[in-house]
Design a protein around this motif. Structure first.
Motif, PDB file in Angstrom:
ATOM      1  N   CYS A  51       1.441   7.770  -5.627  1.00 34.67           N
ATOM      2  CA  CYS A  51       0.225   8.578  -4.667  1.00 34.67           C
ATOM      3  C   CYS A  51      -0.559   7.486  -3.910  1.00 34.67           C
ATOM      4  O   CYS A  51      -1.446   8.054  -3.400  1.00 34.67           O
ATOM      5  CB  CYS A  51      -0.646   9.565  -5.484  1.00 34.67           C
ATOM      6  N   VAL A  52      -0.102   6.162  -4.641  1.00 39.81           N
ATOM      7  CA  VAL A  52      -0.718   4.668  -3.765  1.00 39.81           C
ATOM      8  C   VAL A  52      -2.469   4.930  -3.803  1.00 39.81           C
ATOM      9  O   VAL A  52      -3.192   4.729  -2.338  1.00 39.81           O
ATOM     10  CB  VAL A  52      -0.468   4.680  -1.839  1.00 39.81           C
ATOM     11  N   THR A  53      -2.548   5.024  -5.110  1.00 37.34           N
ATOM     12  CA  THR A  53      -4.099   5.724  -5.898  1.00 37.34           C
ATOM     13  C   THR A  53      -4.773   3.802  -6.303  1.00 37.34           C
ATOM     14  O   THR A  53      -5.388   3.590  -5.425  1.00 37.34           O
ATOM     15  CB  THR A  53      -4.545   6.909  -6.747  1.00 37.34           C
ATOM     16  N   GLY A  54      -4.133   3.284  -6.963  1.00 40.68           N
ATOM     17  CA  GLY A  54      -4.571   2.342  -7.354  1.00 40.68           C
ATOM     18  C   GLY A  54      -5.221   1.957  -9.113  1.00 40.68           C
ATOM     19  O   GLY A  54      -5.381   1.476  -8.873  1.00 40.68           O
ATOM     20  N   LEU A  55      -5.970   2.861  -8.887  1.00 37.73           N
ATOM     21  CA  LEU A  55      -6.071   3.390 -10.646  1.00 37.73           C
ATOM     22  C   LEU A  55      -5.408   2.934 -11.552  1.00 37.73           C
ATOM     23  O   LEU A  55      -3.908   3.319 -11.545  1.00 37.73           O
ATOM     24  CB  LEU A  55      -7.052   4.968 -11.223  1.00 37.73           C
ATOM     25  N   SER A  56      -5.664   2.524 -12.993  1.00 35.05           N
ATOM     26  CA  SER A  56      -5.073   2.388 -14.088  1.00 35.05           C
ATOM     27  C   SER A  56      -5.746   2.549 -15.154  1.00 35.05           C
ATOM     28  O   SER A  56      -6.586   2.173 -15.112  1.00 35.05           O
ATOM     29  CB  SER A  56      -4.170   0.976 -13.559  1.00 35.05           C
ATOM     30  N   THR A  57      -4.858   2.469 -16.521  1.00 38.30           N
ATOM     31  CA  THR A  57      -5.398   2.517 -17.354  1.00 38.30           C
ATOM     32  C   THR A  57      -5.242   1.452 -18.366  1.00 38.30           C
ATOM     33  O   THR A  57      -5.262   1.125 -19.707  1.00 38.30           O
ATOM     34  CB  THR A  57      -4.979   3.779 -18.494  1.00 38.30           C
ATOM     35  N   VAL A  58      -4.046   0.735 -17.495  1.00 37.19           N
ATOM     36  CA  VAL A  58      -3.678  -0.940 -18.382  1.00 37.19           C
ATOM     37  C   VAL A  58      -3.933  -2.244 -18.043  1.00 37.19           C
ATOM     38  O   VAL A  58      -4.081  -1.553 -16.648  1.00 37.19           O
ATOM     39  CB  VAL A  58      -1.957  -0.497 -18.608  1.00 37.19           C
ATOM     40  N   ASP A  59      -3.775  -3.260 -17.697  1.00 38.17           N
ATOM     41  CA  ASP A  59      -4.162  -4.337 -17.671  1.00 38.17           C
ATOM     42  C   ASP A  59      -3.130  -4.908 -16.497  1.00 38.17           C
ATOM     43  O   ASP A  59      -1.792  -4.778 -16.925  1.00 38.17           O
ATOM     44  CB  ASP A  59      -4.320  -5.317 -18.767  1.00 38.17           C
ATOM     45  N   MET A  60      -3.210  -4.194 -15.224  1.00 41.10           N
ATOM     46  CA  MET A  60      -1.879  -4.625 -14.120  1.00 41.10           C
ATOM     47  C   MET A  60      -1.779  -6.215 -13.773  1.00 41.10           C
ATOM     48  O   MET A  60      -0.126  -6.031 -13.647  1.00 41.10           O
ATOM     49  CB  MET A  60      -2.731  -4.181 -12.985  1.00 41.10           C
TER      50      MET A  60
ATOM     51  N   ALA B  99      -4.586  12.190 -13.275  1.00 44.98           N
ATOM     52  CA  ALA B  99      -3.622  12.094 -12.547  1.00 44.98           C
ATOM     53  C   ALA B  99      -2.585  13.496 -11.139  1.00 44.98           C
ATOM     54  O   ALA B  99      -2.614  13.430 -10.126  1.00 44.98           O
ATOM     55  CB  ALA B  99      -1.749  12.142 -13.952  1.00 44.98           C
ATOM     56  N   ALA B 100      -3.333  14.522 -12.691  1.00 43.00           N
ATOM     57  CA  ALA B 100      -3.102  15.960 -11.428  1.00 43.00           C
ATOM     58  C   ALA B 100      -4.242  15.486 -10.026  1.00 43.00           C
ATOM     59  O   ALA B 100      -3.854  16.040  -8.695  1.00 43.00           O
ATOM     60  CB  ALA B 100      -3.230  16.963 -11.943  1.00 43.00           C
ATOM     61  N   THR B 101      -5.730  14.613 -10.508  1.00 45.03           N
ATOM     62  CA  THR B 101      -6.538  14.770  -9.128  1.00 45.03           C
ATOM     63  C   THR B 101      -5.118  13.962  -8.636  1.00 45.03           C
ATOM     64  O   THR B 101      -5.695  14.151  -6.640  1.00 45.03           O
ATOM     65  CB  THR B 101      -7.466  14.378  -9.734  1.00 45.03           C
ATOM     66  N   MET B 102      -4.900  12.619  -8.468  1.00 51.69           N
ATOM     67  CA  MET B 102      -4.489  12.191  -7.830  1.00 51.69           C
ATOM     68  C   MET B 102      -3.066  12.509  -6.883  1.00 51.69           C
ATOM     69  O   MET B 102      -2.766  12.703  -5.487  1.00 51.69           O
ATOM     70  CB  MET B 102      -4.237  11.021  -8.573  1.00 51.69           C
ATOM     71  N   TRP B 103      -2.134  13.559  -7.510  1.00 54.70           N
ATOM     72  CA  TRP B 103      -1.668  14.281  -7.465  1.00 54.70           C
ATOM     73  C   TRP B 103      -1.685  15.023  -6.215  1.00 54.70           C
ATOM     74  O   TRP B 103      -0.840  15.770  -4.997  1.00 54.70           O
ATOM     75  CB  TRP B 103      -0.239  14.992  -7.772  1.00 54.70           C
ATOM     76  N   ALA B 104      -2.670  15.903  -6.097  1.00 54.51           N
ATOM     77  CA  ALA B 104      -3.108  16.769  -4.992  1.00 54.51           C
ATOM     78  C   ALA B 104      -4.018  15.937  -4.345  1.00 54.51           C
ATOM     79  O   ALA B 104      -3.984  17.036  -2.456  1.00 54.51           O
ATOM     80  CB  ALA B 104      -3.889  17.369  -6.059  1.00 54.51           C
ATOM     81  N   GLY B 105      -4.698  15.198  -4.604  1.00 58.09           N
ATOM     82  CA  GLY B 105      -5.062  14.276  -2.870  1.00 58.09           C
ATOM     83  C   GLY B 105      -4.098  13.408  -2.727  1.00 58.09           C
ATOM     84  O   GLY B 105      -4.657  13.456  -1.567  1.00 58.09           O
ATOM     85  N   ARG B 106      -2.931  13.027  -2.673  1.00 55.73           N
ATOM     86  CA  ARG B 106      -1.624  12.804  -1.974  1.00 55.73           C
ATOM     87  C   ARG B 106      -1.023  13.732  -1.180  1.00 55.73           C
ATOM     88  O   ARG B 106      -0.880  13.101  -0.104  1.00 55.73           O
ATOM     89  CB  ARG B 106      -1.056  11.379  -2.731  1.00 55.73           C
ATOM     90  N   VAL B 107      -0.736  13.875  -1.853  1.00 50.83           N
ATOM     91  CA  VAL B 107       0.609  15.579  -1.291  1.00 50.83           C
ATOM     92  C   VAL B 107      -1.236  16.045  -0.636  1.00 50.83           C
ATOM     93  O   VAL B 107      -0.063  16.578   0.907  1.00 50.83           O
ATOM     94  CB  VAL B 107       0.611  16.402  -2.686  1.00 50.83           C
ATOM     95  N   GLY B 108      -1.766  16.107  -0.650  1.00 48.62           N
ATOM     96  CA  GLY B 108      -2.510  16.916   0.780  1.00 48.62           C
ATOM     97  C   GLY B 108      -3.090  17.824   0.311  1.00 48.62           C
ATOM     98  O   GLY B 108      -1.980  19.282   0.375  1.00 48.62           O
ATOM     99  N   THR B 109      -4.374  18.331   0.598  1.00 53.19           N
ATOM    100  CA  THR B 109      -4.669  19.690   0.094  1.00 53.19           C
ATOM    101  C   THR B 109      -3.919  21.094   0.808  1.00 53.19           C
ATOM    102  O   THR B 109      -3.388  22.210   1.239  1.00 53.19           O
ATOM    103  CB  THR B 109      -5.778  20.160   0.715  1.00 53.19           C
TER     104      THR B 109
END
Length: 457
Positions: A51-60, A421-431
């Protein structure tokens, strides 16, 4: 499925890719330690990449092995250009032509406001231009990312990176910038370059180009190559609206962030004038959906976070690598409000009339986007007990696939990671795509009900 609902087909492909990437990132050899990455972290990273977001929960920069980094890089590339667009490019390369069915699918992906609607009507890019548009997508992706890599790698070498490390990290940053993802593979992030005019300018240009969208890049290319300024040709309304609105929001964010943070010692308070100008302008561009931040949002004033919330919620251009409700959506809404205030019957811009259907779609996008953000914010606040400003910032960054973070993503439990994660998915897919996929068919009635006006306002 493909015939009846291209939107639903796109959702299935995106979801399937996320599940595949989750499995790949969960494998022991995807992590630098050779251990299995927990499901919540693997899923979160997979969604963030696709979803090309860039948020992470680990040290990238430390958690993933070379294989894991390659998987993430492939994910953000696929997510950036769109699954259906990528499939159409591959088909075009093999067959040298596009059938009507492939053109309709590609039109839906590159013209998201038309997804699930009659594609025979006027579009930002006509069906006859789809082949050229797809070629422009592939060409722009390769040319821009290679050019950005050539500009970034030498700067990393002067910072002490060896040649191959500089090339690899330079390409990673180039892809992350152009796809508006925001992942940074460098140890310490971009902190060593927070006042580097050269590198920050290159990254900002990459994010800007990715955020305006492939149809606009295609239109600009045709305008320049065709000598539009000499032949008195005009850019289309979509390109004009996208460029104008994007520049307005970048300048507004630039001024707002600079003014609101100039007295904050934790951010820009200790900077000189030109460093403040550079940092605030750069961060304003990153709110398009870039996410390659140089200032910790957790240290910002609450007023600045609210301004950035608004900018991230709007996002970038339609059919771009950026997220949000899109700049053309907010432009149409403002133009409609202006037309109503002036008593005009039609919504107008740049000497053109905008159909009422576009206005209805814009209103739907705004309402769906606000509903998603509200629901996710309430759920995350209930789970974490964190303050509204931090939770809202994280949720909008996820919805707008921006990637700027207050650090909340790495601190929430597994349930919070699934919500984001669900919010990222909804944002990328498009409303609009989401709504079109949920609707089984497009229904029409053979009658109209009697009209009666409610009191509003």
């Amino acid at each position: 499925m493909i015939h009846s609902s291209p939107a639903r087909f796109a959702l299935l492909i995106f979801t399937a890719l996320i599940l595949l990437w989750t499995v790949l990132l969960s494998l022991p050899f995807s992590s630098s330690t050779g251990t299995i990455t927990p499901l919540a972290d693997a899923l979160f990273t997979a969604v963030s990449a696709i979803c090309v977001t860039g948020l992470s929960t680990v040290d990238m920069s430390a958690h993933w092995s070379l294989f894991g980094e390659l998987v993430i890089l492939a994910g953000l590339q696929i997510g950036g250009i769109g699954v259906l667009t990528l499939a159409s490019i591959l088909g075009l390369t093999v067959t040298r032509r596009l059938g009507l069915r492939q053109r309709l699918l590609a039109a839906g992906d590159t013209n998201p406001m038309r997804m699930g609607r009659d594609v025979s009507e006027s579009q930002a890019v006509g069906l006859g231009d789809i082949g050229g548009l797809l070629a422009a997508v592939a060409t722009s992706l390769v040319v821009i990312e290679v050019a950005l890599t050539l500009l970034i790698a030498p700067r990393l070498m002067t910072e002490g990176y060896d040649f191959w490390s500089a090339v690899w990290n330079g390409f990673y940053l180039a892809a992350s910038a152009f796809t508006n993802t925001g992942f940074v593979p460098l140890a310490g992030g971009l902190a060593p370059f927070e006042t580097d005019v050269y590198l920050l300018s290159v990254l900002a240009v990459g994010v800007f180009l990715g955020s305006i969208g492939f149809p606009v890049i295609f239109a600009l290319y045709r305008y320049v190559v065709g000598g539009g300024w000499r032949a008195h040709k005009r850019l289309g309304l979509h390109a004009k609206l996208t460029l104008t609105t994007t520049l307005v929001f970048v300048i507004f964010g630039w001024l707002a962030i600079g003014v609101l943070e100039m007295s904050n010692p934790a951010t820009l308070g200790g900077h000189g004038f030109w460093d403040t100008v550079l940092s605030s302008g750069y961060m304003s561009v990153m709110t398009r959906s870039g996410g390659l931040g140089i200032i910790d949002p957790a240290q910002m004033e609450g007023s600045t976070l609210l301004v950035m919330d608004m900018l991230m919620f709007v996002g970038g251009g339609s059919a771009s690598t950026a997220g949000g409700i899109k700049v053309t959506t907010i432009a149409v809404l403002f133009l409609a409000a202006y037309a109503e205030a002036r008593g005009y019957q039609d919504v107008q811009a740049f000497g053109r009339r905008i159909p009422n259907e576009v206005l209805r779609v814009s209103v739907s996008i705004l309402i769906w986007g606000a509903t998603i953000v509200l629901a996710a914010t309430v759920a995350l606040m209930h789970l974490t007990g964190e303050s509204l400003d931090f939770v809202l910032f994280e949720v909008i960054s996820a919805f707008g696939t921006c990637g700027l973070s207050t650090g909340l993503s790495g601190e929430v439990g597994d349930a919070g990671k699934y919500i984001l994660a669900a919010t990222m998915w909804a944002g990328r897919v498009g409303t609009v795509t989401l709504a079109a996929a949920v609707a089984a068919t497009s229904r029409s009635r053979m009658f109209r009900l009697p009209e009666e006006r409610p009191i509003v306002g």
